[in-house]
Structures are given as C-alpha cells and as structure tokens.
Design a protein around this motif. Structure first.
Motif, PDB file in Angstrom:
ATOM      1  N   PHE A  65      -6.772   6.344 -10.064  1.00 39.41           N
ATOM      2  CA  PHE A  65      -6.028   7.567  -9.754  1.00 39.41           C
ATOM      3  C   PHE A  65      -5.965   8.422 -10.992  1.00 39.41           C
ATOM      4  CE2 PHE A  65      -3.365   4.293 -11.234  1.00 39.41           C
ATOM      5  CZ  PHE A  65      -2.503   4.904 -12.111  1.00 39.41           C
ATOM      6  N   HIS A  71       3.769  13.091 -14.167  1.00 45.56           N
ATOM      7  CA  HIS A  71       4.248  13.291 -12.815  1.00 45.56           C
ATOM      8  C   HIS A  71       3.521  12.499 -11.770  1.00 45.56           C
ATOM      9  CE1 HIS A  71       6.991  16.049 -14.267  1.00 45.56           C
ATOM     10  NE2 HIS A  71       6.232  17.122 -14.304  1.00 45.56           N
ATOM     11  N   TYR A  72       3.982  11.300 -11.555  1.00 42.38           N
ATOM     12  CA  TYR A  72       3.485  10.607 -10.385  1.00 42.38           C
ATOM     13  C   TYR A  72       4.468  10.920  -9.281  1.00 42.38           C
ATOM     14  CZ  TYR A  72       0.399   8.269 -13.516  1.00 42.38           C
ATOM     15  OH  TYR A  72      -0.578   8.023 -14.440  1.00 42.38           O
ATOM     16  N   THR A  73       3.972  11.144  -8.109  1.00 42.47           N
ATOM     17  CA  THR A  73       4.894  11.453  -7.026  1.00 42.47           C
ATOM     18  C   THR A  73       5.367  10.165  -6.384  1.00 42.47           C
ATOM     19  OG1 THR A  73       3.194  11.515  -5.338  1.00 42.47           O
ATOM     20  CG2 THR A  73       3.566  13.541  -6.560  1.00 42.47           C
ATOM     21  N   GLY A  74       6.447  10.275  -5.659  1.00 40.92           N
ATOM     22  CA  GLY A  74       6.996   9.109  -4.987  1.00 40.92           C
ATOM     23  C   GLY A  74       5.998   8.517  -4.024  1.00 40.92           C
ATOM     24  N   LEU A  77       3.631   6.297  -5.794  1.00 38.65           N
ATOM     25  CA  LEU A  77       4.269   5.042  -6.145  1.00 38.65           C
ATOM     26  C   LEU A  77       4.317   4.091  -4.956  1.00 38.65           C
ATOM     27  CD1 LEU A  77       5.765   3.378  -8.166  1.00 38.65           C
ATOM     28  CD2 LEU A  77       7.861   4.359  -7.327  1.00 38.65           C
ATOM     29  N   ILE A  80       0.857   2.784  -4.447  1.00 39.36           N
ATOM     30  CA  ILE A  80       0.462   1.758  -5.407  1.00 39.36           C
ATOM     31  C   ILE A  80       1.141   0.435  -5.076  1.00 39.36           C
ATOM     32  CG2 ILE A  80       0.616   1.029  -7.821  1.00 39.36           C
ATOM     33  CD1 ILE A  80       0.333   3.943  -8.627  1.00 39.36           C
ATOM     34  N   GLY A  81       2.423   0.516  -4.777  1.00 40.29           N
ATOM     35  CA  GLY A  81       3.159  -0.705  -4.447  1.00 40.29           C
ATOM     36  C   GLY A  81       2.561  -1.427  -3.259  1.00 40.29           C
ATOM     37  N   VAL A  84      -0.804  -3.076  -4.186  1.00 43.09           N
ATOM     38  CA  VAL A  84      -0.631  -4.298  -4.973  1.00 43.09           C
ATOM     39  C   VAL A  84      -0.271  -5.452  -4.065  1.00 43.09           C
ATOM     40  CG1 VAL A  84       0.669  -5.455  -6.761  1.00 43.09           C
ATOM     41  CG2 VAL A  84       0.233  -3.042  -6.951  1.00 43.09           C
ATOM     42  N   ARG A 278      11.145   8.571   2.596  1.00 45.15           N
ATOM     43  CA  ARG A 278      12.322   8.385   1.769  1.00 45.15           C
ATOM     44  C   ARG A 278      12.634   9.590   0.913  1.00 45.15           C
ATOM     45  NH1 ARG A 278       9.491   5.115  -2.885  1.00 45.15           N
ATOM     46  NH2 ARG A 278      11.181   5.651  -4.298  1.00 45.15           N
TER      47      ARG A 278
END
Lengths: 338, 338
Positions: A65, A71-74, A77, A80-81, A84, A278
């Motif tokens: 990425f 600035h990573y956006t939510g 994230l 990515i989570g 993983v 969210r």
DNA sequence: TTGAAAGCGCTACCAA
DNA sequence: TTGGTAGCGCTTTCAA
C-alpha cells in the motif's frame, strides 16, 4: 537447535524427523511419538528461512500500500487487520510494504528477493504500474480494486460508480436539486486513484441523469480540509442542500463546517457518501452511507490469493461488491419536497 | 536466476559476485563493473531466504498487535503506519502478527521459526506474559508502553499517569468540581492494560489531591458506547461538569450524548483527555487534549529496536514521552469560576 | 585480487 | 518403515 539435534535425541535420521513433522510420508506410530516428544520437550520449531529455501515457499503474503505520510484512513486499517487475520487463519504471515509505485525499494525487495509467495495490492490506480509489472512477470497477486482493464485480473473491489450513483439518487429522491461531491485529495484523483475516479464518474453521471446542479471538490484527508471544503461549497453556491463524500477523514470537518455555517443536519442540509460503518457512526447525526465492507474485502482478497497460489494457471476470478446504503440520520427532505 | 548464473556470465566465481555486491572484500574495479553490469542486465537480486539462512538475519521486524476483534483505534492506526515507514527507511520489512497471548500460533511462528530479527510489541499490559517470555529467552524486542517493572527493558511509552493528571489539574484550575473519567473498555482495564490502569491511577490521585468529586467509567471502543456512557454519567450525577477520556473511539459518542442532553461544550460542560491529534480535531469543538504522538512512538520504537539489534548486550534504553496538553476549544470555566 | 568449498537448516529423492 | 544425501542460494573462511 536444529533438526539434527532432534534426530539425534530421538535416535532417528533427520529425514524421519522431517517426515514425522510434516506427515508427508508414513511414519510408525512409535517413532512419531518419540519425535514429537523430543520436539515438545525442546520447543523445537523448524527455521522458516531454511524451510523457505528448501521448498521455495515462504508462507508469507505481501500487502502493498502507498506510504500515506501520516494519513492512513480507518478503512485501510480495518482492511489491513482483516487481511492479517485471514492470512493467519491459513497459517500465513503478512509482510507490509509501503509502496505506491513499482520503483519503490520496498516493493523491489518484496518481489525481487522473493520474500513473499504472493501479494495483495491496495489503493489501485486505473493505470497502475505495479499491476502492469506484476502481470508481466506473472507474479501471483490480487488487487483491491479494478484498474481500467479489469477483465483479465484477480481482484476484489467495490463498485464505487454504482455506490456514488446510489447516493445521488437517494438525494434526488429526497428532493435535493443542488448537490456537491467531496472527493479524496486532488493528487489522488489526478494520479488516477480508482475510487476517486470512479466515484466522480458516478456522481457526474447520476447528477446529470437527474438534472441536478452539481459541483465537485477535492479535499485533503483531514478534518481541517473538510471544514475548509465545506466553506468553499457554501461560498460557491449557498443554495447547496446536500453533499456526497468519499472522504472519511474529512467527515468530521464537513460536519463542523456545517455547524459553523448554521446548517442543521439533516434538517437543512443532507450528507451521505461511501464510508466504513464505524466511521459513519462516529458523527452526529450518524451518516447515511454505503458502508465500505473493509473486513470482507480483506478476507476475499486473501481467499482469492490463496486460491491463485494453490492452483497456478487457473483463470482469474474476482469479486465486485455493491453494499447497500444504510439509512441513518444524516439525510432528509430537500427543498422541492417541502 | 541465482548467484551462480551471474558468476558464469561475468566470468568470475560466485564468491566474487557476492563480495562485489556486498563490498565486504575489496574487488578490482574492473570485475566490480563487469559484475554490476550483468546484475543490472538480468535484474538479479539475491534471494532473501538464502541470505537469511546463510547469515542468520532476516532483515525483517515483527509487529505484534492484538487481534482486531474489537476494532483498532486511530492511534493504533497512526502507530502501525509510522512503524512500517520507519522500518522501510532502514531497509527492513515489517511482518505483522495478530497476537494476543503467548500461546498464539502466529506469535510462535514469528519468533519460534525465526522469521524476524526482532519485534515490537503493542498494547502492553502491566503484567504481560509476552514480555516475560521474550525477556526470558532473550529475544530482542521493544515494547510500546511499560509493564509494572519497566526498569530493565527496552520500551517507548507515554506517561499516562502524568498525562491524565495534567488533564484533571487543567479542569480543576478552571473551577470544575465534579468530574468523570471515561476509560477504555472494562475488559482491558481488568486485564491490566497499561494505559487504562495508569490513566485511571492518575485520574484518581489527581482528583483526590484537588478534592474533586470524581467518578470513573469504562467504555467500549465505539461511538454508541460513548453515548451510553455519557448518559450514565449524567444520570449518576447530573451536576457533573467535565470529563477526561482516554477513549478515542468513544469521543464522537460522548459529544453526541452531551448534545442530546442539552449540554453545550465548552459552555456548560468541558471535555478533555489523551487522544491522537488528528482525532482531537475531528470533533466540534475541537478537543483540548494531550496529543498522543503515535507517529513519534513508532519511529522511536524502530530506532530502539535497530539499536538493540546492532549492539547486542547494550544496556536497555527507553523513552518516556509526556506531550503537553494542546488547548483547543472543549474546555471552559467550571461552576466555581462563575 | 580471486577461487574453491564448507556450511546455514531444511526437504525430498533414491535406496534399502 | 527408515536412512543417506543432494540440493535450495547465499555467505564466508581458507588457500592460492
């Protein structure tokens, strides 16, 4: 400690230990037990490097990425989570590579040095040199999003065009006639970032189709920019009564700008867009939006990649997601409905 | 393609190619040029697995973070981003491990299989079995945060106690007498999650010191919980005029609850806490808060880890950060100041 | 200044 | 059912 040590203590050969562990060859129950016991006692685990060297697979996936500055956006994230975890569920690790373009060192390392078996590419651009490169060398990868030519690729993505169109139609149905579009940063739009481009396209088309007066804006990924953008919108056309946005990070700023301008959401201004659930729920009133299913996209991407790795040569598969709009509290009747 | 191929084409031995590339042994200018040329022509890069096996270093760092079950906070997001980039800047890759407990498979793979040279541990608990385990096997790692016994460890952290104390003093100085503390989820507090514990401690002490009437609450990491929590606060003590929070994700909900209860921030209710800057800025009015320097923590952690890797046996170093409170718009005079 | 060769720790083939 | 052994591709020591 290595496999030889185990073999020694268990009184068998190294190959037997290897087979006892992998199960790739029948081993007598007796020896198997003895080997396992020694292994457990010593807490032995085979070296990943040695194993990778020997059988040509690293059991590691790469996630590529663009370096976002700060600035990573939510959404990223969440994504990515989920990647993983999907990878872990399949006993694979995830190697992160902050690479926006083909020439990034980290990207080169990932592929050139064969650190990963396959890769997932985030933040796809319509013309993406990373995609072109990987395709040309036949490296197994899955894209999150579609390039301009998605036919022959492996990808999982969102139909941003349809999503934004749905937002516009929702507003038009409510009677809004003058609407604005708050896009991602200009630099992303200019470089052909998929969601920015396709979203804009959807907005423009749907607005035209419904005969709306429409303006489009780019907005940096932070609250301050959102606020400034909103001020510009109301300055350019004070009669604007609604907006559609793709810009999660600017959302709070947009709301703030509206509050400062004395506009009540949804009473005299409607806001909608495409945002992870969210985030849509953190603003007041909560955002009516097409929820980006980041976690699902992550899972799908890993599934696709594993499928591709397990069956080299299979014809490409993909998933195009079109999540529905979740009605929350940020949109209401527009002027013509009054 | 491998090093032998290069050697062949360059008309030298494999070791010469290796040395020409690494520079660990003088090589005549002539041969060096020839080797480099062949390497460039063929786009050769040494295999990471083979190299790792041969010299025992993977050039990869591990980032161990908790499973996303409950989603990540913005601070974690910033943190992960900064770690990736700091690692990339030092030509190291980052391997992600969603790991909660010592026994986790992914955690074992990362360390047991020696996939990484060192690790960074997020989400430290005061008693942390991961820390204990890694310490006992002398595995190089850096913790983000301090356990109950931080003396002999490598870590970078925030002084949550001092930070929350500063918030309380700020409110007390403004004349607030009845204050609430909105902590992270109860489960985190119970399991000894560092920031939740130390923050609570700081709050309790400072409130006692200033003779404030104080109540403490746990709150799940989402907007809905924040809203519910605020309702409880006002229900338990309607005379409450201020709150301190560590809970970034609940912030929007807290504001919403206040708005619904007819409390104007900061006119008749003050809000402050410990939150990453870009989140403090998304609410209206912007939050007066101690800004969590997530990016800096990430960089520091990587710096420490690299230092530890480069100088095994050095005595442990650490960084305890105490960022100042940034005055924005969410706190104002309390009742006794009137 | 260079080359030959012995590992690094594992897998998998070939024999027994 | 098991053992011996030749790689996997690189680094590094020992010799020249």
């Amino acid at each position: 400690m290595n496999i030889g040590e185990i073999a020694l203590r268990a009184g068998v050969s190294r190959s037997t230990v290897s087979y006892a562990l992998s199960g790739k060859r029948p081993v007598s129950e007796e020896t198997r037990r003895r080997v396992k016991q020694v292994v457990d006692e010593l807490g032995y685990r085979p070296s990943a490097s040695a194993r990778a060297l020997a059988n040509g697979r690293t059991s590691t996936l790469g996630l590529v990425f663009p370096p976002a500055g700060n600035h990573y956006t939510g959404m990223q994230l969440d994504f990515i989570g989920s990647v993983v975890e999907a990878a872990a569920a399949r006993d694979h690790d995830l190697l992160l590579s902050p690479s926006g373009v083909d020439s990034d060192r980290s990207f080169q390392r990932l592929l050139g040095e064969r650190r990963v078996d396959g890769a997932i590419l985030m933040e796809i651009r319509l013309e993406d040199d990373r995609v072109d490169h990987l395709t040309s060398v036949d490296f197994p990868f899955v894209a999150i999003g579609r390039t301009a030519h998605p036919e022959r690729g492996w990808w999982a993505g969102l139909d941003h065009t349809a999503l934004v169109e749905a937002c516009v139609h929702h507003l038009a149905d409510l009677g809004h006639r003058r609407v604005a579009f708050v896009n991602r940063p200009e630099q992303l739009l200019r470089t052909g970032y998929e969601s920015a481009r396709r979203g804009l396209e959807g907005f423009t088309e749907a607005a035209a189709e419904r005969g709306l007066t429409a303006r489009t804006y780019c907005c940096d990924d932070d609250a301050a920019s959102g606020r400034a953008c909103l001020q510009r919108i109301l300055h350019d056309d004070p009669a604007t009564t609604a907006l559609v946005t793709l810009n999660e990070a600017a959302l709070g700023g947009l709301y703030r700008g509206l509050a400062e301008a004395g506009r009540q959401v949804p009473h005299d201004f409607s806001v909608t867009g495409v945002v992870a659930a969210r985030w849509a729920e953190t603003v007041t009133p909560q955002l009516t939006a097409a929820d980006v299913p980041a976690a699902e996209l992550g899972r799908l991407a890993v599934d696709l990649l594993m499928e591709r790795l397990d069956n080299p040569g299979t014809s490409p598969r993909n998933h195009l997601l079109v999540p529905p709009i979740s009605l929350r509290g940020s949109t209401g009747p527009g002027p013509t409905a009054l």
